[in-house]
Write a protein that holds these residues in place. Structure first.
Motif, short mmCIF file in Angstrom:
data_model
loop_
_atom_site.label_atom_id
_atom_site.label_comp_id
_atom_site.label_asym_id
_atom_site.label_seq_id
_atom_site.Cartn_x
_atom_site.Cartn_y
_atom_site.Cartn_z
N UNK A 48 -17.02 22.45 53.08
CA UNK A 48 -18.03 22.08 52.11
C UNK A 48 -17.87 22.99 50.90
N UNK A 49 -17.33 22.43 49.81
CA UNK A 49 -17.05 23.22 48.62
C UNK A 49 -17.75 22.56 47.43
N UNK A 50 -18.90 23.08 47.01
CA UNK A 50 -19.63 22.48 45.91
C UNK A 50 -18.85 22.56 44.61
N UNK A 51 -19.07 21.56 43.75
CA UNK A 51 -18.42 21.56 42.45
C UNK A 51 -18.85 22.79 41.67
N UNK A 52 -17.90 23.43 41.05
CA UNK A 52 -18.18 24.61 40.23
C UNK A 52 -17.65 24.36 38.84
N UNK A 53 -18.49 24.48 37.81
CA UNK A 53 -18.03 24.34 36.43
C UNK A 53 -18.47 25.57 35.66
N UNK A 54 -17.53 26.28 35.06
CA UNK A 54 -17.83 27.50 34.31
C UNK A 54 -17.26 27.35 32.91
N UNK A 106 5.79 3.37 42.86
CA UNK A 106 4.86 3.48 43.98
C UNK A 106 3.43 3.29 43.48
N UNK A 107 2.55 2.91 44.38
CA UNK A 107 1.12 2.81 44.06
C UNK A 107 0.32 3.56 45.12
N UNK A 108 -0.78 4.17 44.70
CA UNK A 108 -1.65 4.87 45.64
C UNK A 108 -3.01 5.10 45.00
N UNK A 109 -3.95 5.56 45.81
CA UNK A 109 -5.29 5.92 45.33
C UNK A 109 -5.46 7.42 45.40
N UNK A 110 -5.95 8.01 44.31
CA UNK A 110 -6.37 9.41 44.33
C UNK A 110 -7.89 9.42 44.42
N UNK A 111 -8.40 10.19 45.38
CA UNK A 111 -9.84 10.22 45.62
C UNK A 111 -10.32 11.65 45.44
N UNK A 112 -11.32 11.82 44.59
CA UNK A 112 -11.82 13.16 44.27
C UNK A 112 -13.31 13.25 44.56
N UNK A 113 -13.69 14.34 45.20
CA UNK A 113 -15.10 14.57 45.50
C UNK A 113 -15.43 16.04 45.54
N UNK A 114 -16.64 16.36 45.98
CA UNK A 114 -17.09 17.74 46.02
C UNK A 114 -16.72 18.45 47.30
N UNK A 115 -16.36 17.69 48.34
CA UNK A 115 -15.92 18.31 49.59
C UNK A 115 -15.01 17.35 50.32
#
Length: 202
Positions: A16-22, A161-170
């Motif tokens: 579990x890694x919360x989004x961090x923006x600095x 090639x084709x693929x999906x990149x999936x991005x989230x907070x954890x």
């Protein structure tokens, strides 16, 4: 603007890694967790059209830069120029990135050092003058969607090639959504673009 992005993928355990923006020195540091999913993108897009929210559609040209006399060690990372054109607004942007490899022990962790530039050709000329003379060009079409707070980038590389990149907070959040959508978790990969290219070629 100077931007540094940290992308992390941990396939060994849920983190579990919360989004961090600095905000610092006029730039942004973001911690990201993302996966590449070598799933049928037509299938993924059909699901997202019914369940998710459309974000954008763009054409990209990605240019990998290296040197024949002083190549960037593969374990260090790679240089990339990316030119994007938004298919809806027509807006064009150019980014120059050094994708620094940080960790490959069950996780894919990178630091992306990125600046915006005005001219692809002038940047290439500058790099060539200082010894970076190797250029590989790749084009792709990207459709992006959001679903339950995750970003899905559906990449279709021209002639490749084709693929999906999936991005989230954890990673836990990403894995839960992949399972909910009945996508194949066995098709997750930690390979970089260069490594995928080489694996397909071989």
């Amino acid at each position: 603007m100077w931007q540094v992005t940290l992308s992390t993928l941990n396939l060994c355990s849920y983190i579990n890694s919360p989004f961090v923006g600095i905000i610092f020195l006029g730039g942004v540091m973001e911690r990201e967790i993302e996966v590449k999913l070598l799933e049928d993108v037509e299938k993924v897009e059909a699901i997202l059209k019914s369940k998710g929210e459309f974000i954008s559609e763009e054409e990209q040209e990605n240019i990998l830069i290296d040197s024949s006399t002083m190549p960037v060690p593969e374990e260090k990372g790679y240089l990339r120029i990316r030119k994007t054109k938004d298919k809806v607004t027509g807006e064009e942007k150019i980014y120059f990135t050094f994708k620094e490899r940080v960790d490959r022990k069950c996780v894919r962790e990178n630091l992306e050092h990125t600046v915006t530039v005005d001219s692809v050709e002038e940047l290439k000329n500058i790099l060539k003058l200082i010894g970076f003379d190797k250029v590989e060009r790749f084009k792709k079409h990207r459709n992006s969607y959001s679903y339950k707070g995750l970003r899905f980038d559906l990449d279709r590389w021209q002639g490749w090639i084709s693929y999906a990149e999936i991005e989230g907070e954890s990673q836990e959040e990403i894995m839960d959504v992949i399972k909910e959508l009945k996508l194949d978790v066995n098709k997750i990969t930690t390979l970089s673009i260069k490594e995928l290219k080489n694996s397909v070629a071989n």
